[in-house]
Design an enzyme around this catalytic site. Structure first.
Site, PDB file in Angstrom:
ATOM      1  N   TYR A  99      -9.069  15.217  -8.542  1.00 56.35           N
ATOM      2  CA  TYR A  99      -8.171  14.241  -9.180  1.00 56.35           C
ATOM      3  C   TYR A  99      -6.926  14.955  -9.709  1.00 56.35           C
ATOM      4  O   TYR A  99      -5.790  14.594  -9.388  1.00 56.35           O
ATOM      5  CB  TYR A  99      -8.917  13.513 -10.303  1.00 56.35           C
ATOM      6  N   ASP A 140       0.876  -1.172   0.000  1.00 54.00           N
ATOM      7  CA  ASP A 140       0.000   0.000   0.000  1.00 54.00           C
ATOM      8  C   ASP A 140       0.915   1.224   0.000  1.00 54.00           C
ATOM      9  O   ASP A 140       1.577   1.515   1.004  1.00 54.00           O
ATOM     10  CB  ASP A 140      -0.889  -0.043   1.259  1.00 54.00           C
ATOM     11  N   LYS A 151      -3.096  14.664  -8.265  1.00 58.65           N
ATOM     12  CA  LYS A 151      -2.074  14.113  -9.168  1.00 58.65           C
ATOM     13  C   LYS A 151      -0.929  15.128  -9.358  1.00 58.65           C
ATOM     14  O   LYS A 151       0.227  14.743  -9.440  1.00 58.65           O
ATOM     15  CB  LYS A 151      -2.685  13.753 -10.531  1.00 58.65           C
TER      16      LYS A 151
HETATM   17  N1  LIG Z   1      -7.504   5.691 -16.630  1.00 56.05           N
HETATM   18  C1  LIG Z   1      -7.307   6.829 -17.295  1.00 56.05           C
HETATM   19  O1  LIG Z   1      -8.108   7.230 -18.163  1.00 56.05           O
HETATM   20  C2  LIG Z   1      -6.097   7.661 -17.009  1.00 56.05           C
HETATM   21  C3  LIG Z   1      -5.968   8.907 -17.657  1.00 56.05           C
HETATM   22  C4  LIG Z   1      -4.841   9.675 -17.390  1.00 56.05           C
HETATM   23  C5  LIG Z   1      -3.870   9.233 -16.509  1.00 56.05           C
HETATM   24  N2  LIG Z   1      -4.031   8.026 -15.892  1.00 56.05           N
HETATM   25  C6  LIG Z   1      -2.996   7.593 -14.944  1.00 56.05           C
HETATM   26  O2  LIG Z   1      -2.407   6.402 -15.440  1.00 56.05           O
HETATM   27  C7  LIG Z   1      -2.000   5.589 -14.339  1.00 56.05           C
HETATM   28  C8  LIG Z   1      -2.539   4.187 -14.525  1.00 56.05           C
HETATM   29  O3  LIG Z   1      -3.957   4.275 -14.612  1.00 56.05           O
HETATM   30  P1  LIG Z   1      -4.868   2.952 -14.740  1.00 56.05           P
HETATM   31  O4  LIG Z   1      -6.038   3.337 -15.550  1.00 56.05           O
HETATM   32  O5  LIG Z   1      -4.023   1.796 -15.102  1.00 56.05           O
HETATM   33  O6  LIG Z   1      -5.354   2.829 -13.231  1.00 56.05           O
HETATM   34  P2  LIG Z   1      -6.287   1.690 -12.596  1.00 56.05           P
HETATM   35  O7  LIG Z   1      -6.691   0.707 -13.633  1.00 56.05           O
HETATM   36  O8  LIG Z   1      -7.328   2.407 -11.806  1.00 56.05           O
HETATM   37  O9  LIG Z   1      -5.255   0.947 -11.616  1.00 56.05           O
HETATM   38  C9  LIG Z   1      -4.756   1.537 -10.463  1.00 56.05           C
HETATM   39  C10 LIG Z   1      -4.317   0.420  -9.548  1.00 56.05           C
HETATM   40  O10 LIG Z   1      -3.785   1.020  -8.343  1.00 56.05           O
HETATM   41  C11 LIG Z   1      -4.297   0.283  -7.254  1.00 56.05           C
HETATM   42  N3  LIG Z   1      -4.243   1.056  -6.024  1.00 56.05           N
HETATM   43  C12 LIG Z   1      -5.180   1.885  -5.522  1.00 56.05           C
HETATM   44  N4  LIG Z   1      -4.784   2.362  -4.314  1.00 56.05           N
HETATM   45  C13 LIG Z   1      -3.559   1.827  -4.076  1.00 56.05           C
HETATM   46  C14 LIG Z   1      -2.648   1.931  -3.001  1.00 56.05           C
HETATM   47  N5  LIG Z   1      -2.913   2.681  -1.938  1.00 56.05           N
HETATM   48  N6  LIG Z   1      -1.490   1.241  -3.057  1.00 56.05           N
HETATM   49  C15 LIG Z   1      -1.212   0.455  -4.131  1.00 56.05           C
HETATM   50  N7  LIG Z   1      -2.044   0.303  -5.182  1.00 56.05           N
HETATM   51  C16 LIG Z   1      -3.205   0.981  -5.153  1.00 56.05           C
HETATM   52  C17 LIG Z   1      -5.711  -0.046  -7.679  1.00 56.05           C
HETATM   53  O11 LIG Z   1      -6.274  -1.042  -6.868  1.00 56.05           O
HETATM   54  P3  LIG Z   1      -7.900  -1.029  -6.653  1.00 56.05           P
HETATM   55  O12 LIG Z   1      -8.488  -1.252  -7.999  1.00 56.05           O
HETATM   56  O13 LIG Z   1      -8.094  -2.157  -5.695  1.00 56.05           O
HETATM   57  O14 LIG Z   1      -8.222   0.319  -6.091  1.00 56.05           O
HETATM   58  C18 LIG Z   1      -5.477  -0.492  -9.105  1.00 56.05           C
HETATM   59  O15 LIG Z   1      -5.096  -1.855  -9.188  1.00 56.05           O
HETATM   60  C19 LIG Z   1      -2.478   6.311 -13.078  1.00 56.05           C
HETATM   61  O16 LIG Z   1      -1.418   7.062 -12.546  1.00 56.05           O
HETATM   62  C20 LIG Z   1      -3.550   7.251 -13.583  1.00 56.05           C
HETATM   63  O17 LIG Z   1      -3.680   8.401 -12.756  1.00 56.05           O
HETATM   64  C21 LIG Z   1      -5.117   7.226 -16.133  1.00 56.05           C
END
Ligand SMILES: NC(=O)c1ccc[n+]([C@@H]2O[C@H](COP(=O)([O-])OP(=O)(O)OC[C@H]3O[C@@H](n4cnc5c(N)ncnc54)[C@H](OP(=O)(O)O)[C@@H]3O)[C@@H](O)[C@H]2O)c1
Length: 301
Positions: A139, A48, A143
């Site tokens: 958000y 975490d 970030k």
């Molecule tokens: N998705 C988008 O459209 C988007 C757009 C721009 C930038 N980003 C950035 O790209 C990156 C990857 O995004 P993604 O879409 O792959 O995200 P995601 O699918 O939401 O995955 C995030 C992962 O982090 C885990 N997590 C949450 N809290 C945590 C903690 N305290 N310690 C460790 N792990 C934790 C989540 O677990 P749980 O599912 O159990 O919470 C999930 O497995 C992120 O930095 C995001 O901000 C995403």
């Protein structure tokens, strides 16, 4: 080389693991130095990142060369109502990782977002890494603070801002649209927010190119070409072979129908200038990357 991936069960974390085990993707082979890499994938149950002591101890014990932080609280509306959680995961988490990486001399690749920008039109010019962030949502604010902590506490960092991310794994806009398209004849989607849809395959490929470079700094890494959410939804319906009509609405109309929704930038189209100037911008045009997604889609939602 030892690589620690945090948030490994999310969209990007899963795609990174796939490319590391397949030794590449549709865009090309894995960099030579990563072929024999030891990969340590962890998610919140194992590490975490909001727990400073646990994070520092874990990284000290495993001594990775590179940490790729994919962990985040990505529910943009949820961040408004759960600000403490957003703050912990999106700002304090990367701070802890930066402190921990600095202690063992590891490099930190931290993933961030186009939502650090305010959305002002910028004369229709995509935003490069010189653009000044000014987020308009919880958000984006959390970030941005995460980025600032990474810059402050870890010398060898990459901050990689992406946008409108989708993949075969986890929840995303593409899957939501397909689900809606399967059950509705017509949906409404905003047409006055413009950005760059990004296939996680392309993002992971470029992150792994950066992982073997020494070109530290801030990067924009999004699909090439600009569209609205409404254009994106229309292309998704076409790709999935669905007859559902996509009708445009303004952000104002959408907010009136969804009062709890967060503010989102109207203009967040990014320019991958730093990629072009360093390891190369091979990000595909968003429409080509979406076609490739459907060519490999197994029908799972
Ligand atoms: N998705 C988008 O459209 C988007 C757009 C721009 C930038 N980003 C950035 O790209 C990156 C990857 O995004 P993604 O879409 O792959 O995200 P995601 O699918 O939401 O995955 C995030 C992962 O982090 C885990 N997590 C949450 N809290 C945590 C903690 N305290 N310690 C460790 N792990 C934790 C989540 O677990 P749980 O599912 O159990 O919470 C999930 O497995 C992120 O930095 C995001 O901000 C995403």
């Amino acid at each position: 080389m030892k690589i620690l991936i945090t948030g490994c069960r999310g969209q990007l974390g899963t795609e990174l693991q796939k490319q590391l085990s397949d030794e590449g993707c549709a865009l090309g082979p894995l960099p030579e130095r990563l072929r024999k890499a030891t990969v340590i994938p962890v998610d919140v149950d194992e590490l975490d990142i909001t727990d400073r002591e646990a994070t520092i101890n874990y990284i000290r014990r495993h001594q990775p060369d590179t940490v790729i932080n994919c962990a985040a609280f990505t529910n943009v509306d949820g961040c408004e109502t759960n600000r403490d959680v957003a703050f912990k995961v999106n700002a304090i988490g990367p701070r802890n990782l930066a402190l921990a990486c600095e202690k063992v001399g590891a490099r930190l690749i931290h993933v961030s977002t186009d939502y650090v920008f305010p959305g002002t039109a910028n004369g229709g010019v995509p935003l490069d890494e010189c653009a000044v962030p000014a987020p308009i949502s919880a958000y984006g604010q959390t970030k941005l603070l995460g980025e600032q902590y990474v810059e402050r506490f870890c010398r060898r960092y990459f901050i990689v801002r992406t946008a409108w991310l989708y993949s075969n794994y986890g929840k995303n806009f593409v899957k939501t649209m397909i689900r809606l398209g399967q059950t509705h004849d017509k949906i409404t989607v905003v047409n006055d927010q413009l950005g760059n849809p990004t296939n996680a395959v392309d993002l992971a490929y470029h992150i792994l190119k950066l992982a073997v470079s020494h070109d530290y700094g801030i990067y924009h890494c999004t699909g090439n070409g600009i569209c609205s959410w409404c254009d994106f939804a229309t292309a998704i319906m076409q790709g999935a072979g669905l007859a559902c009509k996509v009708e445009p609405v303004t952000s104002e109309q959408y907010a009136a129908m969804n009062p709890a929704s967060a503010n989102r930038p109207a203009w967040s189209a990014l320019d991958n200038r730093m990629l072009r100037c360093t390891v190369g911008d091979e990000m595909r045009d968003w429409q080509d990357a979406l076609k490739d997604y459907f060519a490999n889609w197994n029908g799972e939602l």
